[in-house]
Design an enzyme around this catalytic site. Structure first.
Site, PDB file in Angstrom:
ATOM      1  N   ALA A  66       1.030  -6.694  -2.235  1.00 26.22           N
ATOM      2  CA  ALA A  66       1.513  -8.182  -2.449  1.00 26.22           C
ATOM      3  C   ALA A  66       3.003  -8.008  -3.339  1.00 26.22           C
ATOM      4  O   ALA A  66       2.963  -6.848  -3.917  1.00 26.22           O
ATOM      5  CB  ALA A  66       0.597  -9.164  -3.108  1.00 26.22           C
ATOM      6  N   GLY A 109      -2.438  -5.429  -1.075  1.00 30.13           N
ATOM      7  CA  GLY A 109      -2.286  -6.190   0.189  1.00 30.13           C
ATOM      8  C   GLY A 109      -1.954  -5.521   1.515  1.00 30.13           C
ATOM      9  O   GLY A 109      -2.296  -5.864   2.546  1.00 30.13           O
ATOM     10  N   GLU A 112      -4.825  -3.954   2.649  1.00 29.67           N
ATOM     11  CA  GLU A 112      -5.876  -5.155   3.281  1.00 29.67           C
ATOM     12  C   GLU A 112      -5.231  -5.686   4.287  1.00 29.67           C
ATOM     13  O   GLU A 112      -6.161  -5.916   5.389  1.00 29.67           O
ATOM     14  CB  GLU A 112      -6.151  -6.160   2.106  1.00 29.67           C
ATOM     15  CG  GLU A 112      -6.526  -5.486   0.706  1.00 29.67           C
ATOM     16  CD  GLU A 112      -6.461  -6.515  -0.316  1.00 29.67           C
ATOM     17  OE1 GLU A 112      -5.240  -6.883  -0.810  1.00 29.67           O
ATOM     18  OE2 GLU A 112      -7.522  -6.813  -0.898  1.00 29.67           O
ATOM     19  N   GLU A 132      -4.616  -2.189  -7.353  1.00 31.27           N
ATOM     20  CA  GLU A 132      -4.506  -3.512  -8.130  1.00 31.27           C
ATOM     21  C   GLU A 132      -5.134  -3.393  -9.822  1.00 31.27           C
ATOM     22  O   GLU A 132      -4.396  -4.050 -10.577  1.00 31.27           O
ATOM     23  CB  GLU A 132      -5.274  -4.520  -7.581  1.00 31.27           C
ATOM     24  CG  GLU A 132      -4.834  -5.144  -6.275  1.00 31.27           C
ATOM     25  CD  GLU A 132      -5.157  -4.491  -4.876  1.00 31.27           C
ATOM     26  OE1 GLU A 132      -5.770  -3.291  -5.096  1.00 31.27           O
ATOM     27  OE2 GLU A 132      -4.857  -4.963  -3.910  1.00 31.27           O
TER      28      GLU A 132
HETATM   29  N1  CO8 Z   1       5.854  -5.824  -4.967  1.00 32.18           N
HETATM   30  C1  CO8 Z   1       7.282  -5.973  -5.191  1.00 32.18           C
HETATM   31  N2  CO8 Z   1       8.214  -5.054  -5.255  1.00 32.18           N
HETATM   32  C2  CO8 Z   1       8.002  -3.919  -4.967  1.00 32.18           C
HETATM   33  C3  CO8 Z   1       6.606  -3.491  -4.741  1.00 32.18           C
HETATM   34  C4  CO8 Z   1       5.548  -4.424  -4.570  1.00 32.18           C
HETATM   35  N3  CO8 Z   1       4.123  -4.369  -4.404  1.00 32.18           N
HETATM   36  N4  CO8 Z   1       6.429  -2.157  -4.153  1.00 32.18           N
HETATM   37  C5  CO8 Z   1       7.528  -1.603  -4.340  1.00 32.18           C
HETATM   38  N5  CO8 Z   1       8.331  -2.535  -4.660  1.00 32.18           N
HETATM   39  C6  CO8 Z   1       9.788  -2.459  -4.912  1.00 32.18           C
HETATM   40  C7  CO8 Z   1      10.204  -1.829  -6.226  1.00 32.18           C
HETATM   41  O1  CO8 Z   1      10.217  -2.867  -7.069  1.00 32.18           O
HETATM   42  C8  CO8 Z   1      11.574  -1.296  -5.870  1.00 32.18           C
HETATM   43  O2  CO8 Z   1      12.618  -2.435  -6.098  1.00 32.18           O
HETATM   44  P1  CO8 Z   1      13.808  -1.969  -6.825  1.00 32.18           P
HETATM   45  O3  CO8 Z   1      14.656  -0.896  -5.959  1.00 32.18           O
HETATM   46  O4  CO8 Z   1      14.556  -3.156  -6.834  1.00 32.18           O
HETATM   47  O5  CO8 Z   1      13.464  -1.365  -8.049  1.00 32.18           O
HETATM   48  C9  CO8 Z   1      11.601  -0.830  -4.446  1.00 32.18           C
HETATM   49  O6  CO8 Z   1      10.548  -1.728  -3.734  1.00 32.18           O
HETATM   50  C10 CO8 Z   1      11.227   0.472  -4.199  1.00 32.18           C
HETATM   51  O7  CO8 Z   1      10.266   0.793  -4.771  1.00 32.18           O
HETATM   52  P2  CO8 Z   1       9.844   2.204  -6.030  1.00 32.18           P
HETATM   53  O8  CO8 Z   1      11.380   2.405  -6.722  1.00 32.18           O
HETATM   54  O9  CO8 Z   1       9.002   1.871  -6.862  1.00 32.18           O
HETATM   55  O10 CO8 Z   1       9.691   3.162  -4.930  1.00 32.18           O
HETATM   56  P3  CO8 Z   1       8.947   4.683  -5.150  1.00 32.18           P
HETATM   57  O11 CO8 Z   1       9.069   5.606  -3.962  1.00 32.18           O
HETATM   58  O12 CO8 Z   1       9.263   5.238  -6.462  1.00 32.18           O
HETATM   59  O13 CO8 Z   1       7.394   4.241  -5.290  1.00 32.18           O
HETATM   60  C11 CO8 Z   1       5.336   3.108  -4.625  1.00 32.18           C
HETATM   61  C12 CO8 Z   1       6.739   3.645  -4.299  1.00 32.18           C
HETATM   62  C13 CO8 Z   1       4.237   4.167  -5.323  1.00 32.18           C
HETATM   63  C14 CO8 Z   1       4.854   2.437  -3.408  1.00 32.18           C
HETATM   64  C15 CO8 Z   1       5.584   2.141  -5.785  1.00 32.18           C
HETATM   65  O14 CO8 Z   1       6.647   1.364  -5.323  1.00 32.18           O
HETATM   66  C16 CO8 Z   1       4.357   0.980  -6.165  1.00 32.18           C
HETATM   67  O15 CO8 Z   1       3.499   1.754  -6.926  1.00 32.18           O
HETATM   68  N6  CO8 Z   1       4.482  -0.016  -5.949  1.00 32.18           N
HETATM   69  C17 CO8 Z   1       3.444  -0.879  -6.044  1.00 32.18           C
HETATM   70  C18 CO8 Z   1       2.163  -0.694  -5.456  1.00 32.18           C
HETATM   71  C19 CO8 Z   1       1.022  -1.832  -5.903  1.00 32.18           C
HETATM   72  O16 CO8 Z   1       0.894  -1.789  -7.076  1.00 32.18           O
HETATM   73  N7  CO8 Z   1       0.574  -2.522  -4.800  1.00 32.18           N
HETATM   74  C20 CO8 Z   1      -0.333  -3.442  -5.067  1.00 32.18           C
HETATM   75  C21 CO8 Z   1       0.156  -4.901  -5.203  1.00 32.18           C
HETATM   76  S1  CO8 Z   1      -1.145  -6.043  -5.958  1.00 32.18           S
HETATM   77  C22 CO8 Z   1      -1.566  -6.485  -4.506  1.00 32.18           C
HETATM   78  O17 CO8 Z   1      -1.344  -6.005  -3.470  1.00 32.18           O
HETATM   79  C23 CO8 Z   1      -2.644  -7.429  -4.806  1.00 32.18           C
HETATM   80  C24 CO8 Z   1      -3.454  -7.731  -3.691  1.00 32.18           C
HETATM   81  C25 CO8 Z   1      -3.734  -9.076  -3.440  1.00 32.18           C
HETATM   82  C26 CO8 Z   1      -3.274  -9.309  -1.729  1.00 32.18           C
HETATM   83  C27 CO8 Z   1      -2.133  -9.827  -1.700  1.00 32.18           C
HETATM   84  C28 CO8 Z   1      -1.727 -10.020  -0.188  1.00 32.18           C
HETATM   85  C29 CO8 Z   1      -0.265 -10.698  -0.471  1.00 32.18           C
END
Ligand code: CO8
Length: 257
Positions: A66, A109, A112, A132
Site C-alpha cells: 500500500a 498489499g 495481498e 507491515e
Molecule cells: N509506499 C510508498 N512508496 C513506496 C513504497 C510504498 N509501499 N515502496 C517503495 N516506495 C517508494 C520509495 O519511497 C522510493 O521513493 P523515492 O525514490 O521517492 O524515495 C521508491 O519507491 C523506491 O523505493 P526504495 O528507494 O526504497 O527502493 P529499494 O530498492 O531501496 O527498496 C523495498 C525496495 C525493499 C521494496 C523498499 O522500497 C520497501 O521496503 N518498501 C516498503 C515495503 C512495505 O513496507 N510494504 C508494505 C506497505 S504497508 C501495506 O501494504 C499495508 C497493507 C494493507 C493493504 C493495503 C493495500 C492498498
C-alpha cells in the site's frame, strides 16, 4: 489522460492484461491504482468475450505494498468511516479467472493483491512478504487470512511476525506460487495459460473457480455437496453438450460460453 494513468490495460483476444505502472513508487497501491483497476475490470468481468485476466507489474515490483505516504496521516475514525481498504475486495470478488504474474517485490498489499488472484505465477526475481509489522500495522487487505490458508499457520506467522521476504523457490515450495519462470518468460507464459483458460466455456471456468474457492470457506461435506450440485447444473448448458460431443466426434470443441 494516458500520461497520468497508473494502470495499462491491453486486450489480446479473450485475455485482458492489466499492468500496474507507478515506477516512481515501486507500484505502491494508492487509491488511483484501485480505481483504475476496478474501473477496467468490473465491466469486463461480465463480458462474455473476456475469459481471463492477467495482473502484472514491472520487472522490479509487482507492487511494494500500500502507498505508505497516502496512509501515514490517516486517523482511526477516518479509516473506520471510509472502510479503508475494503474497496480492494472488489478485485477478489471478480468472477472471471485471474492470474497474478509477479516479478520483483510483492510486499504487503502487493502480496495481498496477488493472493486475491486465482493463481500466482512468478519470475525468479519475485520476493513476497508481509512487512507491515515494521510500519506498526498488520496486513489489511487479506494477508493474515489468505496467506494462512495458502501456506499454513506456522509459515504465515513466521512471515507476518518477522516481516521477512520469501524468494520464488520458497514461495513455490510453500504453495503460494503455482509456477516459476525465468523473468523474461513470465509474462508470455502467464498470457499463454490465460489464453488456454479463456478458450474454454466461460460459464464452466467461473463455476470451477467457485468450487475451488468454496474449499477454503466451508466444511468438506458442504463443499462436496456444493461441487456435486454445480457439477450437475452444468448439464443444463450447451457447452457441456458441445465439449462431450467434440470429444466423441474427435474434433475441437467450439464453446459458446
Ligand atoms: N509506499 C510508498 N512508496 C513506496 C513504497 C510504498 N509501499 N515502496 C517503495 N516506495 C517508494 C520509495 O519511497 C522510493 O521513493 P523515492 O525514490 O521517492 O524515495 C521508491 O519507491 C523506491 O523505493 P526504495 O528507494 O526504497 O527502493 P529499494 O530498492 O531501496 O527498496 C523495498 C525496495 C525493499 C521494496 C523498499 O522500497 C520497501 O521496503 N518498501 C516498503 C515495503 C512495505 O513496507 N510494504 C508494505 C506497505 S504497508 C501495506 O501494504 C499495508 C497493507 C494493507 C493493504 C493495503 C493495500 C492498498
Amino acid at each position: 489522460q494516458a500520461a497520468n494513468k497508473c494502470v495499462r490495460v491491453e486486450r489480446e483476444g479473450r485475455v485482458v492484461i492489466l499492468t500496474i505502472d507507478r515506477p516512481e513508487a515501486l507500484n505502491a497501491l494508492n487509491l488511483q491504482v484501485l480505481s483504475e483497476l476496478t474501473d477496467a475490470m468490473v465491466p469486463l468481468d461480465s463480458d462474455p468475450g473476456v475469459g481471463c485476466f492477467v495482473l502484472t507489474g514491472s520487472a522490479k515490483a509487482f507492487a511494494a505494498g500500500a502507498d505508505i505516504a497516502e496512509m501515514r496521516d490517516r486517523t482511526y475514525p477516518d479509516a473506520f468511516l471510509t472502510n479503508m481498504l475494503a474497496g480492494w475486495e472488489a478485485i477478489a470478488q471478480l468472477r472471471t479467472p485471474k492470474i497474478a504474474a509477479v516479478s520483483g517485490y510483492a510486499l504487503g498489499g502487493g502480496c495481498e493483491l496477488a493472493m486475491m488472484c486465482d493463481t500466482i505465477y512468478c519470475g525468479q526475481s519475485a520476493r513476497f512478504g508481509q512487512p507491515e509489522i515494521k510500519l506498526g500495522v498488520i496486513p489489511g487487505m487479506g494477508g493474515s487470512q489468505r496467506l494462512t490458508r495458502l501456506v499454513g499457520k506456522s509459515k504465515a506467522m513466521d512471515m507476518i511476525l518477522t516481516g521477512r521476504m520469501m524468494d520464488a523457490d520458497e514461495a513455490k515450495e510453500a504453495g503460494l506460487v503455482a509456477r516459476i519462470y525465468p523473468d523474461d518468460e513470465l509474462l508470455g507464459a502467464a498470457k499463454e495459460a490465460a489464453a488456454q483458460i479463456a478458450s474454454y466455456s466461460k460459464t464452466t471456468a467461473l463455476v470451477a473457480r467457485e468450487a475451488v474457492d468454496r474449499a477454503l470457506e466451508t466444511s468438506l461435506s458442504e463443499g462436496l455437496l456444493f461441487e456435486r450440485r454445480i457439477f450437475q447444473s452444468l448439464f443444463g448448458t450447451d457447452d457441456q453438450k458441445e465439449g462431450m460431443s467434440a470429444f466423441i466426434e474427435k474434433r475441437k470443441a467450439d464453446f459458446k460460453r
